[in-house]
Design a protein around this motif. Structure first.
Motif, PDB file in Angstrom:
ATOM      1  N   PHE A   3      36.197  39.476  34.294  1.00 38.84           N
ATOM      2  CA  PHE A   3      37.612  39.368  33.946  1.00 38.84           C
ATOM      3  C   PHE A   3      37.948  37.892  33.758  1.00 38.84           C
ATOM      4  N   ASP A   4      38.297  37.512  32.524  1.00 37.38           N
ATOM      5  CA  ASP A   4      38.587  36.105  32.255  1.00 37.38           C
ATOM      6  C   ASP A   4      39.493  36.006  31.041  1.00 37.38           C
ATOM      7  N   LEU A   5      40.786  35.860  31.279  1.00 39.10           N
ATOM      8  CA  LEU A   5      41.728  35.765  30.176  1.00 39.10           C
ATOM      9  C   LEU A   5      41.663  34.419  29.467  1.00 39.10           C
ATOM     10  N   ASN A   6      40.881  33.485  30.003  1.00 39.37           N
ATOM     11  CA  ASN A   6      40.647  32.228  29.294  1.00 39.37           C
ATOM     12  C   ASN A   6      39.549  32.371  28.252  1.00 39.37           C
ATOM     13  N   ASP A   7      38.837  33.494  28.305  1.00 41.95           N
ATOM     14  CA  ASP A   7      37.829  33.795  27.290  1.00 41.95           C
ATOM     15  C   ASP A   7      38.537  34.443  26.103  1.00 41.95           C
ATOM     16  N   ALA A   8      38.418  33.837  24.928  1.00 39.91           N
ATOM     17  CA  ALA A   8      39.183  34.282  23.764  1.00 39.91           C
ATOM     18  C   ALA A   8      38.859  35.721  23.373  1.00 39.91           C
ATOM     19  N   ASN A  21      47.819  45.548  44.945  1.00 38.05           N
ATOM     20  CA  ASN A  21      47.579  44.130  45.219  1.00 38.05           C
ATOM     21  C   ASN A  21      48.565  43.310  44.394  1.00 38.05           C
ATOM     22  N   HIS A  22      49.297  42.407  45.045  1.00 43.21           N
ATOM     23  CA  HIS A  22      50.240  41.555  44.330  1.00 43.21           C
ATOM     24  C   HIS A  22      49.587  40.206  44.060  1.00 43.21           C
ATOM     25  N   GLY A  23      49.595  39.788  42.791  1.00 44.57           N
ATOM     26  CA  GLY A  23      48.955  38.542  42.405  1.00 44.57           C
ATOM     27  C   GLY A  23      47.543  38.776  41.904  1.00 44.57           C
ATOM     28  N   PRO A  24      46.820  37.703  41.578  1.00 42.52           N
ATOM     29  CA  PRO A  24      45.444  37.847  41.094  1.00 42.52           C
ATOM     30  C   PRO A  24      44.557  38.550  42.131  1.00 42.52           C
ATOM     31  N   LEU A  25      43.631  39.354  41.650  1.00 47.63           N
ATOM     32  CA  LEU A  25      42.704  40.056  42.534  1.00 47.63           C
ATOM     33  C   LEU A  25      41.444  39.222  42.707  1.00 47.63           C
ATOM     34  N   THR A  26      41.077  38.952  43.964  1.00 44.03           N
ATOM     35  CA  THR A  26      39.868  38.186  44.264  1.00 44.03           C
ATOM     36  C   THR A  26      39.059  38.918  45.319  1.00 44.03           C
ATOM     37  N   ALA A  27      37.873  38.404  45.585  1.00 38.51           N
ATOM     38  CA  ALA A  27      37.022  39.004  46.612  1.00 38.51           C
ATOM     39  C   ALA A  27      37.650  38.897  47.991  1.00 38.51           C
ATOM     40  N   ASP A  28      38.566  37.951  48.168  1.00 37.09           N
ATOM     41  CA  ASP A  28      39.206  37.744  49.461  1.00 37.09           C
ATOM     42  C   ASP A  28      40.553  38.452  49.601  1.00 37.09           C
ATOM     43  N   SER A  29      40.984  39.175  48.576  1.00 41.57           N
ATOM     44  CA  SER A  29      42.276  39.857  48.639  1.00 41.57           C
ATOM     45  C   SER A  29      42.283  40.878  49.771  1.00 41.57           C
ATOM     46  N   THR A  30      43.403  40.990  50.461  1.00 39.77           N
ATOM     47  CA  THR A  30      43.490  41.876  51.624  1.00 39.77           C
ATOM     48  C   THR A  30      43.406  43.351  51.248  1.00 39.77           C
ATOM     49  N   VAL A  31      43.590  43.661  49.963  1.00 36.78           N
ATOM     50  CA  VAL A  31      43.552  45.060  49.539  1.00 36.78           C
ATOM     51  C   VAL A  31      42.212  45.712  49.864  1.00 36.78           C
ATOM     52  N   ARG A  46      38.294  50.352  40.165  1.00 35.58           N
ATOM     53  CA  ARG A  46      39.247  50.376  39.056  1.00 35.58           C
ATOM     54  C   ARG A  46      40.417  49.441  39.363  1.00 35.58           C
ATOM     55  N   GLU A  47      40.930  48.804  38.319  1.00 36.13           N
ATOM     56  CA  GLU A  47      42.133  47.989  38.419  1.00 36.13           C
ATOM     57  C   GLU A  47      43.157  48.525  37.425  1.00 36.13           C
ATOM     58  N   VAL A  48      44.331  48.910  37.911  1.00 34.00           N
ATOM     59  CA  VAL A  48      45.417  49.383  37.047  1.00 34.00           C
ATOM     60  C   VAL A  48      46.482  48.293  37.022  1.00 34.00           C
ATOM     61  N   ASP A  86      50.766  35.122  39.146  1.00 36.15           N
ATOM     62  CA  ASP A  86      51.284  35.242  40.519  1.00 36.15           C
ATOM     63  C   ASP A  86      52.186  36.457  40.685  1.00 36.15           C
ATOM     64  N   ASP A  87      52.676  36.999  39.570  1.00 38.24           N
ATOM     65  CA  ASP A  87      53.573  38.151  39.618  1.00 38.24           C
ATOM     66  C   ASP A  87      52.877  39.453  39.224  1.00 38.24           C
ATOM     67  N   TRP A  88      51.576  39.400  38.997  1.00 43.60           N
ATOM     68  CA  TRP A  88      50.856  40.622  38.656  1.00 43.60           C
ATOM     69  C   TRP A  88      50.921  41.629  39.806  1.00 43.60           C
ATOM     70  N   ASP A  89      51.025  42.897  39.454  1.00 44.76           N
ATOM     71  CA  ASP A  89      50.819  43.993  40.395  1.00 44.76           C
ATOM     72  C   ASP A  89      49.620  44.783  39.895  1.00 44.76           C
ATOM     73  N   ILE A  90      48.575  44.798  40.697  1.00 48.18           N
ATOM     74  CA  ILE A  90      47.322  45.458  40.311  1.00 48.18           C
ATOM     75  C   ILE A  90      47.029  46.564  41.312  1.00 48.18           C
ATOM     76  N   LEU A  91      46.995  47.774  40.831  1.00 48.74           N
ATOM     77  CA  LEU A  91      46.656  48.921  41.663  1.00 48.74           C
ATOM     78  C   LEU A  91      45.139  49.032  41.698  1.00 48.74           C
ATOM     79  N   VAL A  92      44.559  48.855  42.883  1.00 49.24           N
ATOM     80  CA  VAL A  92      43.105  48.869  43.039  1.00 49.24           C
ATOM     81  C   VAL A  92      42.670  50.247  43.523  1.00 49.24           C
ATOM     82  N   ARG A  93      41.669  50.817  42.862  1.00 47.08           N
ATOM     83  CA  ARG A  93      41.196  52.157  43.202  1.00 47.08           C
ATOM     84  C   ARG A  93      39.681  52.180  43.384  1.00 47.08           C
ATOM     85  N   GLN A  94      39.244  53.043  44.283  1.00 51.05           N
ATOM     86  CA  GLN A  94      37.825  53.293  44.486  1.00 51.05           C
ATOM     87  C   GLN A  94      37.570  54.793  44.435  1.00 51.05           C
TER      88      GLN A  94
END
Length: 208
Positions: free
Chosen positions: A39-44, A140-150, A171-173, A184-192
């Motif tokens: 996932f990299d939105l800096n990649d065109a 998960n609120h904000g960017p999703l990382t390996a350290d996110s509490t979700v 999955r990320e919704v 910082d304002d993203w809301d990402i629903l994380v699913r397994q």
């Protein structure tokens, strides 16, 4: 008939709550794109693909509203983008489509945006129909990382209810638009994904 809006009519499946819940993803239509990487939105190319998924979902809605090939049509709010990330480095971008939509709408939508995106991207976006089974979810609120509490939230819920995670991917919704909302304002629903024996756990399951 009123406009169908998943944010109102399917609030439980697209919840912004951090409290975990379980959804049953029954058979439904999707726009899909299979890719490799991260996932990299800096990649065109990745950003263009994400943008194309949003635009094609809007285009299918527009095409459906005037198509004579459909049995019926109801005005609707396009569903959010989501993605499934696998441990082998591959991923699938997805946008759910209403059940009344048909594959023949996708070429019409592609024609609308053919000058905006590389043909290679458009050629690899497909209309599919699939069933994915049961998934446990938490927001998960904000960017999703390996350290996110979700991740801890989901793991504790799975352990507490003796559930079985069937896929190490996730999955990320994206409940907020990735391209028009600050990260910082993203809301990402994380699913397994979890096994179907969840039905024996006596938990409430959301099915749409």
């Amino acid at each position: 008939m009123d406009k169908f809006d998943y944010r109102i009519d399917e609030t439980a499946e697209y919840s912004n709550a951090t409290a975990p819940s379980i959804v049953h993803l029954n058979e439904r239509n999707y726009l899909t794109f299979e890719g490799q990487g991260k996932f990299d939105l800096n990649d065109a190319t990745f950003k263009d693909t994400v943008a194309a998924m949003y635009d094609l979902a809007d285009g299918i809605k527009q095409a459906a509203s005037t198509s004579k090939a459909l049995d019926w049509f109801r005005d609707y709010q396009p569903y959010p983008l989501n993605s499934y990330w696998r441990t082998d480095g591959s991923y699938m971008l997805m946008v759910k489509q209403p059940n009344f939509t048909i594959p023949e709408l996708l070429p019409v939508a592609k024609e609308m945006v053919k000058d905006k995106y590389p043909q290679e991207i458009l050629d690899n976006i497909h209309f599919t129909r699939q069933e994915e089974g049961y998934e446990v979810q938490s927001n998960n609120h904000g960017p999703l990382t390996a350290d996110s509490t979700v991740w801890d939230t989901l793991n504790k819920f799975v352990d507490q209810h003796h559930l079985t995670v069937t896929d190490k991917g996730h999955r990320e919704v994206y409940l907020t638009n990735l391209l028009t909302t600050k990260s910082d304002d993203w809301d990402i629903l994380v699913r397994q994904s979890i096994s179907s024996d969840v039905t024996k756990a006596g938990l409430g399951i959301i099915t749409n």
